[in-house]
Design an enzyme around this catalytic site. Structure first.
Site, short mmCIF file in Angstrom:
data_model
loop_
_atom_site.label_atom_id
_atom_site.label_comp_id
_atom_site.label_asym_id
_atom_site.label_seq_id
_atom_site.Cartn_x
_atom_site.Cartn_y
_atom_site.Cartn_z
CE LYS A 185 -4.37 1.13 0.04
NZ LYS A 185 -5.45 0.43 -0.64
P1 NAD Z 1 -13.45 8.11 -4.07
O1 NAD Z 1 -12.52 9.16 -3.61
O2 NAD Z 1 -13.80 7.99 -5.51
O3 NAD Z 1 -14.86 8.20 -3.29
C1 NAD Z 1 -14.99 8.35 -1.93
C2 NAD Z 1 -16.40 8.93 -1.70
O4 NAD Z 1 -16.70 8.90 -0.32
C3 NAD Z 1 -16.56 10.38 -2.13
O5 NAD Z 1 -17.80 10.50 -2.80
C4 NAD Z 1 -16.61 11.16 -0.81
O6 NAD Z 1 -17.38 12.35 -0.91
C5 NAD Z 1 -17.28 10.14 0.06
N1 NAD Z 1 -17.08 10.31 1.49
C6 NAD Z 1 -15.95 10.64 2.17
N2 NAD Z 1 -16.18 10.62 3.49
C7 NAD Z 1 -17.48 10.26 3.65
C8 NAD Z 1 -18.31 10.02 4.77
N3 NAD Z 1 -17.86 10.17 6.01
N4 NAD Z 1 -19.60 9.60 4.56
C9 NAD Z 1 -20.07 9.44 3.31
N5 NAD Z 1 -19.32 9.65 2.21
C10 NAD Z 1 -18.06 10.05 2.38
O7 NAD Z 1 -12.80 6.75 -3.52
P2 NAD Z 1 -13.05 5.28 -4.07
O8 NAD Z 1 -12.00 4.96 -5.07
O9 NAD Z 1 -14.49 5.12 -4.42
O10 NAD Z 1 -12.69 4.44 -2.77
C11 NAD Z 1 -13.61 4.32 -1.70
C12 NAD Z 1 -13.14 3.24 -0.75
O11 NAD Z 1 -13.00 2.01 -1.45
C13 NAD Z 1 -11.79 3.49 -0.09
O12 NAD Z 1 -11.83 2.99 1.22
C14 NAD Z 1 -10.83 2.67 -0.91
O13 NAD Z 1 -9.68 2.30 -0.19
C15 NAD Z 1 -11.70 1.47 -1.22
N6 NAD Z 1 -11.26 0.73 -2.40
C16 NAD Z 1 -11.19 1.34 -3.60
C17 NAD Z 1 -10.78 0.61 -4.69
C18 NAD Z 1 -10.75 1.21 -6.07
O14 NAD Z 1 -10.56 0.46 -7.03
N7 NAD Z 1 -10.97 2.51 -6.23
C19 NAD Z 1 -10.44 -0.74 -4.56
C20 NAD Z 1 -10.56 -1.34 -3.31
C21 NAD Z 1 -10.97 -0.59 -2.23
#
Ligand code: NAD
Length: 441
Positions: free
Chosen positions: A131
């Site tokens: 990571k």
């Molecule tokens: P992103 O930045 O695209 O989206 C995050 C969203 O969460 C945003 O819309 C933001 O406004 C919202 N947010 C932030 N704090 C919040 C809260 N307290 N309550 C409600 N909404 C809130 O990120 P992402 O790529 O969608 O990733 C989201 C999660 O998924 C992370 O934990 C990431 O580690 C995990 N993840 C992502 C991937 C990937 O392929 N992008 C893969 C595995 C895991």
């Protein structure tokens, strides 16, 4: 004199704020690491691992902390903290996302890298766990500043990364654009193209059209499997807390299935609720144009907590770590939580949820679609034979289906949580690989 004093005072205040938030981030990260280690210890107890093996598997192989000095457009030079952790290289190169977040810390990066190790083993792809993170607020930086941060960070960690060593991917605050900058910086430093140190690249430089939505689609697939297993009656009502890349793709996928209804959605601005179903097109259009979701014209505007505590069958926390915690766990009304985000449920919250009969589908299973798609992106690169989007989606779905059965089987057989079952399977596979390889020297 007065101006100088004021300038100094403002500077001091800003430094204090930066210092305080760094301390808060470190404390938050340390709690996350303790949770991840406790999770590992429970699996190690179940598997009756000996002390030596336990210590070996618990520690990251390498942790790198780097300074990322960057000239901002104002001319000011700021130095950001960057981290890259390789938790395990036993089953293959370290694999894991790069996130840009103000709460990033070394300990949180260690926790997330450990989670990647068990996740890759659980879905049986030939990777270890890694990571990376830079402590910054992407929304307050220009594109040019973000490019400088990314390139400088990539150059600082370049000696450790690359195909066969450590492969990065998008995560919170990063996407295909940042991956292309990492790829380009790495190639420039190595003096040629020796394979990619990233997945989740733009399609024009070897990425896959399926990668961007793969995590969310995987979350939807796992939600369907859990709903079938728990015999939830349709329409299954779903609330998605965190409508970013992952949450939106999961919601769009589930909304296209007549057995599911999206009744709640939120982003950082707030939420929308409608017990009869929100208009997914309105939500998606709002989110794709940069939000805020609180202004999406469907359902009723509500505060963030109302979506977490909504009357629904499935809750998908898809934002950040720790949103489901001991303060709100008792108010969760869903039958099942499908963890789209990494570590959205604290250990203390999970104990309350389990006592209340809520099933928690762990992140290592629920959001593994992204890393599986990343694996197929590397496979298509190695073979020089691109996979179509459809082929990629089908392969990811099949691998997730295959990974779910043993988790449900073990949880049922031993009467343990899905998370403990998933961690046991992951840890056992890494332990077996380590024992087969032996210890150097
Ligand atoms: P992103 O930045 O695209 O989206 C995050 C969203 O969460 C945003 O819309 C933001 O406004 C919202 N947010 C932030 N704090 C919040 C809260 N307290 N309550 C409600 N909404 C809130 O990120 P992402 O790529 O969608 O990733 C989201 C999660 O998924 C992370 O934990 C990431 O580690 C995990 N993840 C992502 C991937 C990937 O392929 N992008 C893969 C595995 C895991």
């Amino acid at each position: 004199m007065c101006l100088t004093f004021r300038t100094l005072a403002v500077e001091a205040l800003r430094e204090k704020t930066v210092e305080r938030s760094a301390t808060e981030a470190d404390a938050f990260g340390t709690r996350r690491l303790r949770d991840a280690e406790a999770q590992f210890d429970r699996a190690a107890d179940q598997l009756e691992l000996g002390t030596g093996l336990r210590e070996y598997l618990r520690q990251p192989r390498r942790s790198l902390e780097v300074a990322v000095p960057v000239q901002l457009e104002s001319g000011e030079v700021r130095t950001f903290a960057g981290f890259r952790v390789q938790h395990s290289l036993t089953r293959g190169p370290a694999k894991g996302g790069l996130r840009y977040q103000p709460m990033a810390s070394l300990d949180e990066t260690k926790a997330l890298a450990m989670g990647m190790t068990w996740k890759c083993a659980l879905v049986n792809i030939p990777y270890g766990g890694g990571k990376g993170a830079v402590r910054c607020t992407p929304g307050s930086l220009t594109e040019a500043e973000l490019e400088r941060i990314t390139r400088r960070y990539a150059s600082e960690i370049a000696p450790l990364i690359g195909p066969g060593r450590d492969i990065l991917a998008p995560d919170i605050g990063t996407g295909a654009r940042e991956m292309a900058w990492v790829l380009d910086t790495y190639a420039a430093m190595m003096g040629g193209s020796f394979g990619s140190p990233v997945t989740g690249r733009p399609v024009v430089v070897g990425g896959s059209r399926a990668r961007r939505t793969a995590t969310g689609r995987g979350v939807a697939e796992v939600a369907r499997i859990a709903a079938r297993h728990l015999q939830l009656s349709p329409p299954v009502r779903v609330a998605v807390a965190g409508f970013g890349e992952v949450g939106r793709s999961a919601a769009e996928d589930l909304a296209s299935d007549s057995s599911f209804l999206i009744v709640g959605a939120s982003d950082i601005s707030g939420g929308r609720l409608d017990p009869h179903g929100l208009d997914i097109d309105v939500l998606s259009a709002c989110s794709k144009s940069g939000g805020p979701l609180i202004e999406a014209e469907t359902g009723e505007a509500v505060p963030l907590d109302a979506v977490l505590e909504a009357s629904c069958d499935v809750l998908v926390p898809a934002a950040v770590a720790g949103v489901v915690n001991d303060l709100n766990a008792d108010s969760i009304r869903a039958d099942v939580i499908v963890e789209g985000a990494n570590a959205p449920t604290t250990h203390a919250a999970e104990e309350i949820l389990l006592a209340n009969g809520v099933v928690v589908v762990p992140d290592t299973l629920a959001n593994a679609g992204g890393v599986i798609a990343s694996y197929y992106e590397s496979v298509q690169e190695a073979n020089g034979l691109p996979l179509s989007e459809q082929e990629m989606v089908e392969r990811v779905g099949r691998r997730l289906d295959t990974a779910c059965s043993p988790v449900i089987g073990l949880a049922t057989e031993r009467g343990i949580s899905w998370r403990d079952a998933a961690t046991c399977i992951g840890v056992e596979r890494v332990a077996e690989a380590h024992l087969a390889r032996g210890l150097y020297p």
